[in-house]
Scaffold this motif. Structure first.
Motif, PDB file in Angstrom:
ATOM      1  N   GLN A 329       4.770  -2.340   9.333  1.00  0.00           N
ATOM      2  CA  GLN A 329       4.592  -1.313   8.319  1.00  0.00           C
ATOM      3  C   GLN A 329       3.311  -1.561   7.530  1.00  0.00           C
ATOM      4  O   GLN A 329       2.873  -2.699   7.380  1.00  0.00           O
ATOM      5  N   PRO A 330       2.695  -0.494   6.999  1.00  0.00           N
ATOM      6  CA  PRO A 330       1.502  -0.689   6.174  1.00  0.00           C
ATOM      7  C   PRO A 330       1.846  -1.410   4.882  1.00  0.00           C
ATOM      8  O   PRO A 330       2.970  -1.305   4.369  1.00  0.00           O
ATOM      9  N   ILE A 331       0.867  -2.146   4.337  1.00  0.00           N
ATOM     10  CA  ILE A 331       1.114  -2.874   3.097  1.00  0.00           C
ATOM     11  C   ILE A 331       1.035  -1.953   1.889  1.00  0.00           C
ATOM     12  O   ILE A 331       1.644  -2.216   0.847  1.00  0.00           O
ATOM     13  N   THR A 332       0.294  -0.850   2.021  1.00  0.00           N
ATOM     14  CA  THR A 332       0.177   0.136   0.942  1.00  0.00           C
ATOM     15  C   THR A 332       0.052   1.523   1.560  1.00  0.00           C
ATOM     16  O   THR A 332      -0.608   1.691   2.584  1.00  0.00           O
ATOM     17  N   THR A 333       0.695   2.508   0.940  1.00  0.00           N
ATOM     18  CA  THR A 333       0.575   3.890   1.374  1.00  0.00           C
ATOM     19  C   THR A 333       0.294   4.772   0.163  1.00  0.00           C
ATOM     20  O   THR A 333       0.995   4.686  -0.845  1.00  0.00           O
ATOM     21  N   MET A 334      -0.741   5.591   0.250  1.00  0.00           N
ATOM     22  CA  MET A 334      -1.104   6.518  -0.813  1.00  0.00           C
ATOM     23  C   MET A 334      -1.112   7.927  -0.245  1.00  0.00           C
ATOM     24  O   MET A 334      -1.274   8.106   0.957  1.00  0.00           O
ATOM     25  N   THR A 335      -0.948   8.914  -1.103  1.00  0.00           N
ATOM     26  CA  THR A 335      -0.794  10.292  -0.644  1.00  0.00           C
ATOM     27  C   THR A 335      -1.738  11.224  -1.377  1.00  0.00           C
ATOM     28  O   THR A 335      -1.931  11.107  -2.590  1.00  0.00           O
ATOM     29  N   GLN A 336      -2.347  12.152  -0.614  1.00  0.00           N
ATOM     30  CA  GLN A 336      -3.097  13.237  -1.218  1.00  0.00           C
ATOM     31  C   GLN A 336      -2.612  14.556  -0.601  1.00  0.00           C
ATOM     32  O   GLN A 336      -1.956  14.543   0.448  1.00  0.00           O
ATOM     33  N   PRO A 337      -2.906  15.700  -1.209  1.00  0.00           N
ATOM     34  CA  PRO A 337      -2.310  16.965  -0.767  1.00  0.00           C
ATOM     35  C   PRO A 337      -2.801  17.499   0.566  1.00  0.00           C
ATOM     36  O   PRO A 337      -2.245  18.470   1.064  1.00  0.00           O
TER      37      PRO A 337
END
Length: 456
Positions: A329-337
């Protein structure tokens, strides 16, 4: 069966269904309407199934089966292997990669430069005369843009697809630009065409392998080219010879990034493969992301990898690439629209990464990957198609779509963002950007099939 395309238009696709439609389109209409003579619907369906994550819930530590590698099919018959363990993964991949030797012979071949392509035409000459010659100078008159000059060259057959990555500049200043099924190499210092890689003729085949992405190795010695049919070709440009052809993916190769001599690639159905082209069995690691990969980049320190998806996910993976596991799994996940297509690590702020929003977003963001938060942003009011950092000049460059199709240079005095220059000469969206190692010229390629050099 209705099948639609993501190519052209706004260019920004939607979810897994769109990815499947693109893959079907690549098999049905590889030349934008011409049907492949030996089209086999059943083989395509099997291929898509092999490329798709399994529907059942596997135990967390279970390793990937043959479908992870998107194994090659011949006449609808799969050559995939069995279940692997950490100690036997190279045995698992050996048969797959040995089969590369028996892959179809069609590939790229080196062609010598046609030197008149690089000659400067007289100012005011008829642009149509040279419109079909890649890198032919269409306008040798400097055009002032906030004190910056621009040179306009031809880029015929440049694919108008938001998700492609078709332009890169090596550390030695050699521009690689994919035009249709060929790659043209142009020396940015001498401003002369070096040569080009073109498909080799093969009787009985009505399609060409459209190029979807390319990337120079960090030492500038090797160029990797990814195609819509899942192939990666590695070229020693100095020696003008093919080093290796890898059939790693059986879906579109969307993005490439190098970690020293290792190569990472991302596919339209979310597979990230790590290969060592020097090894007999090149596959050394793989992970699966839920959505289609549309950007991929190793951090400057090569300790982590960023991947962007068509559904707006920015994932940060650790540098441990060994093993073929679905549980990683990724260590960090961020989201944009919108899709994370325009993406780039800051060279001097090692944990900072910039992303650009698509048509329905238009926001330029700087993220702190340690905290997983957006530290600053700017609303550009336009689609951001491409993004690059100019390390020595210490600014950020973005290429835009509607409404102005401009190239924008941003100051990057953290934590603020402010535009320094807005460079306008393209008449359609600026799909690709590249910057020379000294950060002086900016290169842009647009959907207007023009290649511009901005003298900064």
């Amino acid at each position: 069966m209705a099948i639609t395309s993501r190519t052209g238009g706004s260019g920004e696709g939607s979810s897994r269904g769109a990815a499947v439609r693109v893959q079907l389109q690549a098999h049905l209409w590889p030349l934008g309407g011409q049907r492949e003579p030996r089209f086999d619907l059943e083989a395509v369906c099997q291929r898509l199934e092999l490329d798709s994550p399994p529907r059942d819930h596997e135990p967390a530590q279970r390793h990937l089966q043959g479908n992870l590698h998107e194994t090659e099919l011949a006449g609808g018959v799969s050559h995939c292997g069995g279940v692997t363990s950490p100690n036997t993964q190279h045995t698992f991949t050996a048969r797959r990669w040995t089969a590369t030797e028996n892959a179809p012979k069609q590939g790229l071949v080196w062609r010598a430069a046609i030197h008149e392509y690089g000659n400067v035409q007289q100012a005011g000459s008829d642009e149509r005369t040279h419109a079909l010659q890649p890198f032919a100078v269409l306008d040798s008159t400097s055009v002032s843009q906030c004190g910056k000059s621009v040179l306009k060259l031809a880029a015929p057959s440049l694919l108008n697809d938001y998700y492609t990555n078709l332009l890169d500049c090596s550390c030695d200043g050699i521009i690689a630009l994919a035009l249709g099924s060929s790659v043209y190499l142009w020396n940015s210092e001498t401003r002369a065409l070096v040569g080009h890689l073109a498909p080799s003729p093969q009787p009985g085949r009505a399609y060409l392998q459209t190029i979807s992405c390319l990337s120079w190795s960090r030492d500038g010695r090797t160029l990797c080219i990814g195609t819509r049919r899942g192939e990666m070709q590695l070229w020693d440009v100095e020696q003008k010879k093919s080093m290796r052809r890898l059939w790693s993916h059986q879906s579109v190769v969307m993005a490439l990034s190098w970690k020293q001599q290792l190569l990472s690639s991302g596919s339209v159905l979310g597979h990230i493969h790590h290969v060592d082209p020097r090894a007999p069995s090149p596959l050394v690691g793989a992970v699966v992301q839920k959505e289609a990969i549309c950007s991929l980049q190793w951090a400057p320190g090569e300790d982590c990898l960023a991947s962007g998806s068509t559904e707006g996910l920015l994932c940060i993976w650790d540098g441990d690439i060994a093993g073929v596991t679905r549980s990683h799994q990724p260590i960090t996940t961020m989201t944009q629209p919108s899709a994370v297509k325009a993406m780039g690590w800051c060279p001097w702020q090692r944990k900072m990464i910039a992303t650009g929003g698509g048509l329905k977003d238009g926001e330029l963001r700087i993220w702190d990957t340690d905290l997983g938060t957006c530290v600053t942003s700017a609303n550009t009011k336009s689609q951001i198609c491409s993004l690059r950092w100019a390390e020595k000049k210490r600014y950020l460059v973005t290429g835009h779509g509607l409404p102005h199709h401009q190239v924008t240079c941003w100051s990057s005095e953290f934590p603020s963002l402010s535009p320094l220059y807005q460079l306008r000469a393209h008449s359609d969206r600026v799909l690709h950007l590249a910057i020379n190692s000294d950060s002086t010229p900016i290169f842009s390629a647009g959907a207007d099939q023009r290649f511009h050099i901005w003298d900064m």
